[in-house]
Design a protein around this motif. Structure first.
Motif, PDB file in Angstrom:
ATOM      1  N   GLN A  97       0.996  -1.331   0.006  1.00 43.43           N
ATOM      2  CA  GLN A  97      -0.007   0.034   0.068  1.00 43.43           C
ATOM      3  C   GLN A  97       0.851   1.161   0.193  1.00 43.43           C
ATOM      4  OE1 GLN A  97      -2.585  -0.161   3.405  1.00 43.43           O
ATOM      5  NE2 GLN A  97      -4.220  -0.794   2.020  1.00 43.43           N
ATOM      6  N   GLY A  98       0.373   1.976  -0.509  1.00 46.46           N
ATOM      7  CA  GLY A  98       1.124   3.498  -0.562  1.00 46.46           C
ATOM      8  C   GLY A  98       0.976   4.260   0.891  1.00 46.46           C
ATOM      9  N   SER A  99       1.390   5.491   0.874  1.00 50.39           N
ATOM     10  CA  SER A  99       1.196   6.380   2.085  1.00 50.39           C
ATOM     11  C   SER A  99       1.003   7.871   1.427  1.00 50.39           C
ATOM     12  CB  SER A  99       2.324   6.081   2.985  1.00 50.39           C
ATOM     13  OG  SER A  99       3.240   6.906   2.366  1.00 50.39           O
ATOM     14  N   VAL A 100       0.577   8.832   2.463  1.00 48.94           N
ATOM     15  CA  VAL A 100       0.314  10.180   2.101  1.00 48.94           C
ATOM     16  C   VAL A 100       1.989  10.630   1.941  1.00 48.94           C
ATOM     17  CG1 VAL A 100      -0.280  12.283   2.946  1.00 48.94           C
ATOM     18  CG2 VAL A 100      -1.947  10.350   3.354  1.00 48.94           C
ATOM     19  N   HIS A 101       2.101  11.288   0.806  1.00 51.09           N
ATOM     20  CA  HIS A 101       3.165  12.015   0.724  1.00 51.09           C
ATOM     21  C   HIS A 101       3.657  13.156   1.811  1.00 51.09           C
ATOM     22  CE1 HIS A 101       6.599  14.194  -1.254  1.00 51.09           C
ATOM     23  NE2 HIS A 101       6.830  12.996  -1.842  1.00 51.09           N
ATOM     24  N   PRO A 102       4.788  13.263   2.190  1.00 51.45           N
ATOM     25  CA  PRO A 102       4.945  14.513   3.245  1.00 51.45           C
ATOM     26  C   PRO A 102       4.526  15.982   2.662  1.00 51.45           C
ATOM     27  CG  PRO A 102       7.079  13.297   3.043  1.00 51.45           C
ATOM     28  CD  PRO A 102       6.008  12.594   1.890  1.00 51.45           C
ATOM     29  N   VAL A 103       4.452  16.151   1.661  1.00 52.05           N
ATOM     30  CA  VAL A 103       4.200  17.382   1.145  1.00 52.05           C
ATOM     31  C   VAL A 103       2.551  17.308   1.168  1.00 52.05           C
ATOM     32  CG1 VAL A 103       3.819  18.743  -1.204  1.00 52.05           C
ATOM     33  CG2 VAL A 103       6.158  17.798  -0.543  1.00 52.05           C
ATOM     34  N   SER A 104       1.879  16.301   0.665  1.00 51.66           N
ATOM     35  CA  SER A 104       0.561  16.407   0.694  1.00 51.66           C
ATOM     36  C   SER A 104      -0.017  16.633   2.446  1.00 51.66           C
ATOM     37  CB  SER A 104      -0.271  15.092   0.442  1.00 51.66           C
ATOM     38  OG  SER A 104       0.111  15.002  -1.072  1.00 51.66           O
ATOM     39  N   GLN A 105       0.860  15.858   3.316  1.00 50.13           N
ATOM     40  CA  GLN A 105       0.792  15.585   4.686  1.00 50.13           C
ATOM     41  C   GLN A 105       0.536  17.214   5.128  1.00 50.13           C
ATOM     42  OE1 GLN A 105       0.192  13.425   6.913  1.00 50.13           O
ATOM     43  NE2 GLN A 105       0.196  14.608   8.586  1.00 50.13           N
ATOM     44  N   VAL A 106       1.948  17.896   4.762  1.00 57.40           N
ATOM     45  CA  VAL A 106       2.016  19.470   5.239  1.00 57.40           C
ATOM     46  C   VAL A 106       0.916  20.190   4.745  1.00 57.40           C
ATOM     47  CG1 VAL A 106       3.322  21.137   5.198  1.00 57.40           C
ATOM     48  CG2 VAL A 106       4.508  19.113   5.658  1.00 57.40           C
ATOM     49  N   MET A 107       0.434  20.132   3.438  1.00 59.16           N
ATOM     50  CA  MET A 107      -0.929  20.889   2.862  1.00 59.16           C
ATOM     51  C   MET A 107      -1.926  20.673   3.813  1.00 59.16           C
ATOM     52  SD  MET A 107      -0.395  20.814  -1.211  1.00 59.16           S
ATOM     53  CE  MET A 107       0.860  21.447  -2.032  1.00 59.16           C
ATOM     54  N   ASP A 108      -2.197  19.320   4.129  1.00 57.21           N
ATOM     55  CA  ASP A 108      -3.340  19.146   5.163  1.00 57.21           C
ATOM     56  C   ASP A 108      -3.328  19.898   6.311  1.00 57.21           C
ATOM     57  OD1 ASP A 108      -4.475  17.600   2.861  1.00 57.21           O
ATOM     58  OD2 ASP A 108      -3.908  15.663   3.755  1.00 57.21           O
ATOM     59  N   GLU A 109      -2.028  19.760   6.995  1.00 57.52           N
ATOM     60  CA  GLU A 109      -1.810  20.237   8.152  1.00 57.52           C
ATOM     61  C   GLU A 109      -1.984  21.818   8.134  1.00 57.52           C
ATOM     62  OE1 GLU A 109       2.136  19.251   9.633  1.00 57.52           O
ATOM     63  OE2 GLU A 109       1.559  17.008   9.348  1.00 57.52           O
ATOM     64  N   LEU A 110      -1.614  22.526   7.136  1.00 54.07           N
ATOM     65  CA  LEU A 110      -1.359  24.063   6.684  1.00 54.07           C
ATOM     66  C   LEU A 110      -3.127  24.193   6.754  1.00 54.07           C
ATOM     67  CD1 LEU A 110       1.300  24.453   4.364  1.00 54.07           C
ATOM     68  CD2 LEU A 110       1.247  25.467   6.794  1.00 54.07           C
ATOM     69  N   ALA A 111      -3.745  23.493   5.974  1.00 57.14           N
ATOM     70  CA  ALA A 111      -5.455  23.825   5.650  1.00 57.14           C
ATOM     71  C   ALA A 111      -5.780  23.839   7.054  1.00 57.14           C
ATOM     72  CB  ALA A 111      -5.809  22.774   4.672  1.00 57.14           C
ATOM     73  N   ILE A 113      -4.664  24.172  10.157  1.00 61.12           N
ATOM     74  CA  ILE A 113      -4.233  24.928  11.138  1.00 61.12           C
ATOM     75  C   ILE A 113      -4.974  26.474  10.787  1.00 61.12           C
ATOM     76  CG2 ILE A 113      -2.290  26.557  11.883  1.00 61.12           C
ATOM     77  CD1 ILE A 113      -0.713  24.009  11.587  1.00 61.12           C
ATOM     78  N   PHE A 114      -4.983  26.908   9.416  1.00 64.87           N
ATOM     79  CA  PHE A 114      -5.387  28.013   9.132  1.00 64.87           C
ATOM     80  C   PHE A 114      -6.879  28.222   9.104  1.00 64.87           C
ATOM     81  CE2 PHE A 114      -1.114  28.923   7.917  1.00 64.87           C
ATOM     82  CZ  PHE A 114      -0.952  30.202   8.358  1.00 64.87           C
ATOM     83  N   ALA A 115      -7.654  26.751   8.790  1.00 62.61           N
ATOM     84  CA  ALA A 115      -8.968  27.010   8.890  1.00 62.61           C
ATOM     85  C   ALA A 115      -9.511  27.244  10.382  1.00 62.61           C
ATOM     86  CB  ALA A 115      -9.602  25.443   8.682  1.00 62.61           C
TER      87      ALA A 115
END
Ligand code: PHE
Length: 343
Positions: A97-111, A113-115
């Motif tokens: 199985q794959g996993s979330v890419h660190p870049v996608s992970q950080v984008m999700d975290e940013l969204a 936090i800022f939400a």
């Protein structure tokens, strides 16, 4: 007595023996086949008299063989079903199985936090025109900042005579957002950006997140509080010191570059600590230039704001400990697992 012998052989035969009986009776040189052949040498009268008995013999023997065969096969199937079991509760073999890419992970975290701070997520095209990427951001044609950006230009102008390029930063989303609806505005814009640059800390494609706030009475204090809140939430610790240095961007005035303090732990730089051992630059920001606000058709006497632009890949490297940016885009699962990204 041929008939009785064959029928008794059939009744006691197993599958291989049954085939042997069939060949012996009905095969090319079988006994019944031989009898049938004798019919050809007989006179018509004799044939009429003898044929029905021989035909009947063939029919009864071949029917007996078929019936025995069907019975033996049914018995074999019953025996198999009785011994074979299928355990429906056994777990399936694990598939990779794959996993979330660190870049996608950080984008999700940013969204996320800022939400919590009331920011929506905005997007813009990666193929931009030079007006949105430069001119509207107070970077005119002759401005040296254009050369600084190592821009990928498309060879031809588009249908409306615009010079097209791969956006060099996410700042054109500021322009698109201000022009698409009235303030107040609170957005972040994460996405891909492009510059002709490549080494251990630069890839031609990289990721930025833009932040933009436009409202009445916005000042530098709001920017500082927002960035502090964001950085503490992102690195998940309260003891983080920010350093704001005066800087220059054509589209902000004043402009500040922001460093985060790190402490040395076993020779590694770890973000945080009230007495930093050193500083790492994480983003550029400032108050949105009045010329930019005007270019978007807003009155700078009424509307002010701040903006910031931050490298997402760099944020991921700092938070998850990667040291080579190029590995981000190699697609190597071992690299992902090494940094704790697993499904
Ligand atoms: N666009 C700038 C860059 O790519 C960062 C920035 C964004 C600076 C917004 C100020 C305000 O370097």
């Amino acid at each position: 007595h041929l008939r009785d012998q064959l029928l008794s052989d059939i009744t006691s035969a197993d599958l291989p023996a049954l085939e042997e009986v069939r060949v012996r009776a009905l095969g090319k040189s079988g006994a019944i086949t031989a009898l049938l052949k004798t019919l050809g040498q007989m006179s018509p009268e004799e044939r009429t008299e003898r044929a029905p008995a021989i035909q009947a013999l063939r029919t009864s023997v071949s029917e007996a063989i078929e019936a025995r065969k069907a019975a033996l096969e049914a018995a074999a199937l019953d025996a198999r079903l009785a011994t074979e079991t299928l355990d429906m509760t056994l777990p399936i073999a694990p598939a990779p199985q794959g996993s979330v890419h660190p870049v996608s992970q950080v984008m999700d975290e940013l969204a996320e936090i800022f939400a919590d701070l009331g920011f929506a997520v905005a997007t813009g095209p990666e193929i931009e025109d030079d007006w949105h990427n430069f001119t509207a951001l107070n970077i005119p044609e002759t401005h040296p900042a254009r050369a600084m950006h190592d821009t990928f230009y498309f060879p031809d102008v588009d249908g409306e005579g615009r010079k097209m390029l791969l956006r060099t930063h996410t700042s054109p989303v500021q322009i698109r957002t201000m022009m698409s609806g009235p303030p107040p505005i609170r957005i972040i814009a994460p996405g891909r950006t492009y510059r002709s640059d490549s080494d251990a800390t630069h890839t031609p494609m990289f990721h930025q997140v833009e932040g933009l706030v436009i409202d009445r009475g916005v000042h530098l204090g709001h920017l500082k509080w927002t960035l502090e809140t964001f950085v503490k939430a992102f690195f998940e610790r309260e003891d983080i010191v920010l350093r704001l240095r005066p800087s220059y961007f054509p589209f902000t005035e004043p402009s500040v570059e922001v460093d985060v303090g790190y402490t040395l732990t076993n020779g590694r730089r770890v973000i945080g600590g009230n007495q930093p051992d050193g500083w790492m630059e994480i983003l550029g920001s400032g108050m949105v230039h009045t010329k930019v606000i005007e270019a978007c058709g807003l009155d700078p006497a009424e509307w002010q704001g701040f903006a910031f632009g931050c490298g997402i890949d760099r944020l991921a490297m700092l938070k998850y400990g990667m040291d080579d940016l190029r590995a981000f885009f190699d697609g190597d699962l071992r690299w992902l697992r090494n940094y704790g990204f697993r499904a």
